[in-house]
Design a protein around this motif. Structure first.
Motif, PDB file in Angstrom:
ATOM      1  N   LYS A  54     -21.794 105.696  14.313  1.00  0.00           N
ATOM      2  CA  LYS A  54     -21.188 105.326  15.582  1.00  0.00           C
ATOM      3  C   LYS A  54     -19.663 105.496  15.516  1.00  0.00           C
ATOM      4  O   LYS A  54     -19.088 105.603  14.446  1.00  0.00           O
ATOM      5  N   GLY A  55     -19.056 105.480  16.689  1.00  0.00           N
ATOM      6  CA  GLY A  55     -17.611 105.589  16.743  1.00  0.00           C
ATOM      7  C   GLY A  55     -17.098 106.994  16.979  1.00  0.00           C
ATOM      8  O   GLY A  55     -15.886 107.233  16.910  1.00  0.00           O
ATOM      9  N   TRP A  56     -17.998 107.921  17.292  1.00  0.00           N
ATOM     10  CA  TRP A  56     -17.597 109.295  17.586  1.00  0.00           C
ATOM     11  C   TRP A  56     -18.045 109.714  18.982  1.00  0.00           C
ATOM     12  O   TRP A  56     -17.908 110.883  19.359  1.00  0.00           O
ATOM     13  N   GLU A  57     -18.585 108.777  19.765  1.00  0.00           N
ATOM     14  CA  GLU A  57     -19.158 109.131  21.062  1.00  0.00           C
ATOM     15  C   GLU A  57     -18.120 109.735  22.009  1.00  0.00           C
ATOM     16  O   GLU A  57     -18.407 110.690  22.731  1.00  0.00           O
ATOM     17  N   PHE A  58     -16.938 109.180  22.010  1.00  0.00           N
ATOM     18  CA  PHE A  58     -15.886 109.678  22.900  1.00  0.00           C
ATOM     19  C   PHE A  58     -15.327 111.004  22.398  1.00  0.00           C
ATOM     20  O   PHE A  58     -14.910 111.864  23.180  1.00  0.00           O
ATOM     21  N   ILE A  59     -15.350 111.178  21.101  1.00  0.00           N
ATOM     22  CA  ILE A  59     -14.648 112.297  20.477  1.00  0.00           C
ATOM     23  C   ILE A  59     -15.491 113.568  20.454  1.00  0.00           C
ATOM     24  O   ILE A  59     -15.007 114.648  20.761  1.00  0.00           O
ATOM     25  N   LYS A  76     -16.520  93.363   8.770  1.00  0.00           N
ATOM     26  CA  LYS A  76     -17.263  93.182  10.013  1.00  0.00           C
ATOM     27  C   LYS A  76     -16.507  93.749  11.216  1.00  0.00           C
ATOM     28  O   LYS A  76     -15.274  93.786  11.233  1.00  0.00           O
ATOM     29  N   ASP A  77     -17.271  94.148  12.228  1.00  0.00           N
ATOM     30  CA  ASP A  77     -16.725  94.611  13.517  1.00  0.00           C
ATOM     31  C   ASP A  77     -15.698  95.728  13.344  1.00  0.00           C
ATOM     32  O   ASP A  77     -14.690  95.791  14.052  1.00  0.00           O
ATOM     33  N   LEU A  78     -15.973  96.636  12.425  1.00  0.00           N
ATOM     34  CA  LEU A  78     -15.065  97.742  12.171  1.00  0.00           C
ATOM     35  C   LEU A  78     -15.158  98.802  13.261  1.00  0.00           C
ATOM     36  O   LEU A  78     -14.146  99.392  13.650  1.00  0.00           O
ATOM     37  N   VAL A  79     -16.363  99.065  13.741  1.00  0.00           N
ATOM     38  CA  VAL A  79     -16.572 100.078  14.775  1.00  0.00           C
ATOM     39  C   VAL A  79     -17.047  99.372  16.038  1.00  0.00           C
ATOM     40  O   VAL A  79     -18.194  98.947  16.143  1.00  0.00           O
ATOM     41  N   THR A  80     -16.135  99.200  16.986  1.00  0.00           N
ATOM     42  CA  THR A  80     -16.455  98.464  18.219  1.00  0.00           C
ATOM     43  C   THR A  80     -16.189  99.290  19.464  1.00  0.00           C
ATOM     44  O   THR A  80     -16.370  98.807  20.578  1.00  0.00           O
ATOM     45  N   GLY A 123      -5.242  85.500  18.905  1.00  0.00           N
ATOM     46  CA  GLY A 123      -6.133  85.475  17.758  1.00  0.00           C
ATOM     47  C   GLY A 123      -6.290  86.804  17.048  1.00  0.00           C
ATOM     48  O   GLY A 123      -6.834  86.845  15.933  1.00  0.00           O
ATOM     49  N   LEU A 124      -5.835  87.895  17.648  1.00  0.00           N
ATOM     50  CA  LEU A 124      -5.992  89.212  17.042  1.00  0.00           C
ATOM     51  C   LEU A 124      -4.630  89.721  16.564  1.00  0.00           C
ATOM     52  O   LEU A 124      -3.598  89.366  17.130  1.00  0.00           O
ATOM     53  N   PRO A 125      -4.641  90.573  15.540  1.00  0.00           N
ATOM     54  CA  PRO A 125      -5.784  90.977  14.719  1.00  0.00           C
ATOM     55  C   PRO A 125      -6.092  89.910  13.668  1.00  0.00           C
ATOM     56  O   PRO A 125      -5.286  89.005  13.448  1.00  0.00           O
ATOM     57  N   TYR A 126      -7.228  90.049  13.009  1.00  0.00           N
ATOM     58  CA  TYR A 126      -7.595  89.103  11.965  1.00  0.00           C
ATOM     59  C   TYR A 126      -7.002  89.497  10.609  1.00  0.00           C
ATOM     60  O   TYR A 126      -6.575  88.651   9.833  1.00  0.00           O
ATOM     61  N   LEU A 127      -6.983  90.782  10.331  1.00  0.00           N
ATOM     62  CA  LEU A 127      -6.504  91.261   9.033  1.00  0.00           C
ATOM     63  C   LEU A 127      -4.992  91.091   8.902  1.00  0.00           C
ATOM     64  O   LEU A 127      -4.249  91.203   9.875  1.00  0.00           O
ATOM     65  N   ASP A 128      -4.545  90.835   7.671  1.00  0.00           N
ATOM     66  CA  ASP A 128      -3.112  90.768   7.393  1.00  0.00           C
ATOM     67  C   ASP A 128      -2.506  92.162   7.236  1.00  0.00           C
ATOM     68  O   ASP A 128      -1.369  92.399   7.649  1.00  0.00           O
ATOM     69  N   GLU A 129      -3.268  93.066   6.623  1.00  0.00           N
ATOM     70  CA  GLU A 129      -2.736  94.387   6.307  1.00  0.00           C
ATOM     71  C   GLU A 129      -3.838  95.448   6.361  1.00  0.00           C
ATOM     72  O   GLU A 129      -5.020  95.150   6.157  1.00  0.00           O
ATOM     73  N   ILE A 130      -3.400  96.669   6.619  1.00  0.00           N
ATOM     74  CA  ILE A 130      -4.235  97.847   6.365  1.00  0.00           C
ATOM     75  C   ILE A 130      -3.461  98.714   5.391  1.00  0.00           C
ATOM     76  O   ILE A 130      -2.311  99.074   5.648  1.00  0.00           O
ATOM     77  N   TYR A 131      -4.086  99.014   4.275  1.00  0.00           N
ATOM     78  CA  TYR A 131      -3.459  99.840   3.239  1.00  0.00           C
ATOM     79  C   TYR A 131      -4.226 101.147   3.165  1.00  0.00           C
ATOM     80  O   TYR A 131      -5.358 101.195   2.714  1.00  0.00           O
ATOM     81  N   TRP A 132      -3.595 102.193   3.688  1.00  0.00           N
ATOM     82  CA  TRP A 132      -4.234 103.517   3.711  1.00  0.00           C
ATOM     83  C   TRP A 132      -3.915 104.247   2.411  1.00  0.00           C
ATOM     84  O   TRP A 132      -2.752 104.557   2.133  1.00  0.00           O
ATOM     85  N   HIS A 133      -4.944 104.531   1.630  1.00  0.00           N
ATOM     86  CA  HIS A 133      -4.767 105.208   0.348  1.00  0.00           C
ATOM     87  C   HIS A 133      -4.812 106.717   0.545  1.00  0.00           C
ATOM     88  O   HIS A 133      -5.767 107.255   1.111  1.00  0.00           O
ATOM     89  N   VAL A 134      -3.781 107.393   0.061  1.00  0.00           N
ATOM     90  CA  VAL A 134      -3.752 108.859   0.065  1.00  0.00           C
ATOM     91  C   VAL A 134      -4.249 109.324  -1.294  1.00  0.00           C
ATOM     92  O   VAL A 134      -3.556 109.181  -2.303  1.00  0.00           O
ATOM     93  N   ILE A 135      -5.472 109.837  -1.319  1.00  0.00           N
ATOM     94  CA  ILE A 135      -6.096 110.289  -2.572  1.00  0.00           C
ATOM     95  C   ILE A 135      -6.550 111.733  -2.354  1.00  0.00           C
ATOM     96  O   ILE A 135      -7.588 111.977  -1.737  1.00  0.00           O
ATOM     97  N   PRO A 136      -5.783 112.698  -2.834  1.00  0.00           N
ATOM     98  CA  PRO A 136      -6.057 114.098  -2.486  1.00  0.00           C
ATOM     99  C   PRO A 136      -7.405 114.631  -2.951  1.00  0.00           C
ATOM    100  O   PRO A 136      -8.000 115.475  -2.291  1.00  0.00           O
ATOM    101  N   ASP A 137      -7.903 114.142  -4.082  1.00  0.00           N
ATOM    102  CA  ASP A 137      -9.135 114.689  -4.654  1.00  0.00           C
ATOM    103  C   ASP A 137     -10.364 113.940  -4.133  1.00  0.00           C
ATOM    104  O   ASP A 137     -10.434 112.710  -4.187  1.00  0.00           O
ATOM    105  N   GLY A 194     -10.390 100.550  15.530  1.00  0.00           N
ATOM    106  CA  GLY A 194     -11.314  99.468  15.198  1.00  0.00           C
ATOM    107  C   GLY A 194     -10.734  98.303  14.439  1.00  0.00           C
ATOM    108  O   GLY A 194     -11.303  97.209  14.441  1.00  0.00           O
ATOM    109  N   PHE A 195      -9.595  98.509  13.773  1.00  0.00           N
ATOM    110  CA  PHE A 195      -9.072  97.418  12.940  1.00  0.00           C
ATOM    111  C   PHE A 195      -8.518  96.272  13.757  1.00  0.00           C
ATOM    112  O   PHE A 195      -8.267  95.198  13.227  1.00  0.00           O
TER     113      PHE A 195
END
Length: 516
Positions: free
Chosen positions: A266-271, A496-500, A212-226, A508-509
């Motif tokens: 949240k999501g920085w506890e380990f780091i 939803k459920d981005l930071v688990t 059943g995982l993952p749910y998303l079809d794609e992750i599109y990472w945008h590189v935006i310098p500014d 998280g994805f």
């Protein structure tokens, strides 16, 4: 400002956490990545941006919840022997690499015992406690330790021990292997393309071993310098997720207050990200402990926290973050005291020799911070030359020790044995990495304390040893500690459920979905 933002965050998190429908499949997550990673080969490069993208491509044996308790990833179960010397991991069946080849315990042994021992300075320090890594069968891996090492169960996170394909890397030059440009992992998303300066596209792994995982079809990472353009991209709906550090701090509160906008810290506890200035202990003025102490007194870190980081985070008091196990406040404190800095510089006979300062090329906040530090230092009589670089150039200069002072931030990984010792023990001095003992600090007593604390049996023993280590280090000032960083993630409330987990967006994805 911090109180206001924290209150806002709490409100939004509660709103985001209210009851919603069952997870649904489909859709694209549009996400900002800042800065653009120098590489996506997680076994070779551990920059924050690399971990954020590649954490969805590569996996390790475990994930960790916000309390740093282990959860399954490639390992479905595990046992620790009563004497604390044997860790046995049972792997999921039918796991495949993204090129269709079967994954097995042999890949784990190769990754941990061969590949990463050569390429991963932080993990190498932890693996010094390991006597052997074996695969009794295709789905079982056994780590035998030389002595008990309490933090050991915490080293199996994706950025710490990424598992790489043996069939692709065994017997090759790891740094020049063509697969570095087309990373192949076991994770929930496959690498599709990387158009430099534009985007990185990952697509759903249809053969992922978790039903059943993952749910998303794609992750599109945008590189935006500014940075301003990244904020506009979120405001106008071009992107759905702004990971921590994507926008300048002065924009966080405004963006979090937009309609359908949620925020979480949240999501920085380990780091546990802790920032500091590398100080070259080998030569020049920075080789003198009085100069290094003067730098600490010269910096107005409260100003940096309040004016540049909008009250996010906290002033660092020692090499151990207050959120990391075995932190102590019983150390030398360096409040803003320019006169004390001048006294130390006069005592050492500082002659005005210029020092080179490398900003961290991660955006306007970091550039402003470098300018503020430059002003602080010049006000007490230290001559500063700013040296601008891009991310790759910064990596190279730090790795080759070509600097006097340089901004950085490193992750603590919940325990000093995992994320702190690497910066200060003399055995971890080696050119070629920006994440080890870059400053060249050598102190046999510190080596001894970190070695003993790592294998001490009780928490009380470990606390005593780490307290002494922190007291020595804050007197020696091998690096100039700045802030415990606060990095809130801003995202559409229908994501939803981005930071688990305790590393948040970095893995998280796998669980995230878009509510229709």
């Amino acid at each position: 400002m911090l109180k206001k933002l924290t209150s806002l965050a709490a409100t939004l998190i509660v709103a985001a956490g209210t009851a919603h429908a069952e997870p649904v499949s489909g859709g694209r997550a549009n996400v900002v990545i800042q800065p653009e990673p120098p590489s996506l080969m997680l076994g070779l490069v551990q920059n924050g941006p690399t971990q954020m993208v590649a954490g969805n491509i590569y996996e390790s044996l475990l994930r960790y919840d916000e309390n740093l308790e282990p959860m399954p990833q490639l390992a479905k179960s595990w046992e620790i022997s009563d004497d604390g010397l044997t860790y046995t991991f049972h792997l999921f069946d039918n796991v495949k690499w993204h090129d269709g080849e079967p994954f097995s315990a042999a890949d784990v042994v190769f990754s941990a015992d061969v590949f990463l021992r050569e390429t991963h300075a932080r993990l190498r320090t932890s693996l010094e406690h390991v006597e052997s890594i074996t695969a009794p069968d295709a789905n079982t891996v056994v780590f035998k330790l030389k002595e008990p090492f309490g933090p050991f169960i915490g080293i199996f996170e994706g950025g710490t021990m990424p598992i790489v394909p043996k069939h692709i890397y065994d017997g090759t030059d790891y740094k020049t292997n063509p697969a570095n440009n087309h990373p192949i992992g076991t994770g929930p998303f496959k690498f599709v393309e990387w158009v430099k300066g534009s985007h990185i596209l990952l697509k759903k792994n249809e053969d992922y071993y978790v039903d059943g995982l993952p749910y998303l079809d794609e992750i599109y990472w945008h590189v935006i310098p500014d940075a301003a353009s990244r904020a506009v991209a979120y405001e106008t709906g071009v992107v759905d997720v702004l990971p921590g550090g994507s926008v300048e701090n002065f924009d966080v509160s405004r963006l979090a207050n937009l309609d359908n906008s949620c925020i979480t810290d949240k999501g920085w506890e380990f780091i546990g990200p802790l920032s500091w200035l590398w100080l070259n202990n080998r030569e020049g003025p920075t080789a003198d402990v009085r100069f290094r102490q003067a730098v600490m007194y010269a910096m107005d870190r409260e100003f940096a926290k309040d004016a540049l980081w909008n009250g996010l985070g906290a002033v660092a008091q020692s090499p151990v973050s207050s959120s990391t196990r075995f932190y102590t406040d019983d150390v030398t404190h360096y409040d803003y005291n320019p006169e004390k800095a001048k006294e130390l510089l006069k005592e050492m006979g500082y002659d005005g020799t210029p020092v080179r300062l490398l900003p961290l090329p991660y955006g306007e906040t970091w550039q402003r911070w470098a300018e503020a530090i430059k002003q602080n230092l010049e006000e007490v009589g230290i001559s500063v030359e700013m040296v601008a670089t891009d991310v790759a150039g910064w990596n190279q200069k730090i790795s080759e020790w070509d600097y006097d002072l340089a901004f950085t931030y490193l992750y603590q990984y919940g325990d000093p044995a995992l994320g702190v010792a690497r910066t200060y023990i003399s055995s971890n001095i080696a050119k070629g990495s920006p994440w080890n003992n870059v400053e060249g600090y050598k102190n046999p007593k510190i080596d001894e304390l970190f070695e003993k604390a790592a294998v001490a049996v009780t928490k009380e023993e470990r606390q005593k040893l780490y307290t002494e280590a922190q007291q020595i280090l804050t007197n020696d000032v091998p690096v100039a500690w700045l802030l415990e960083l606060g990095f809130p993630t801003i995202y559409r409330c229908n994501v939803k459920d981005l930071v688990t987990t305790a590393i948040g967006v970095n893995d998280g994805f796998r669980d995230a979905y878009i509510e229709k």
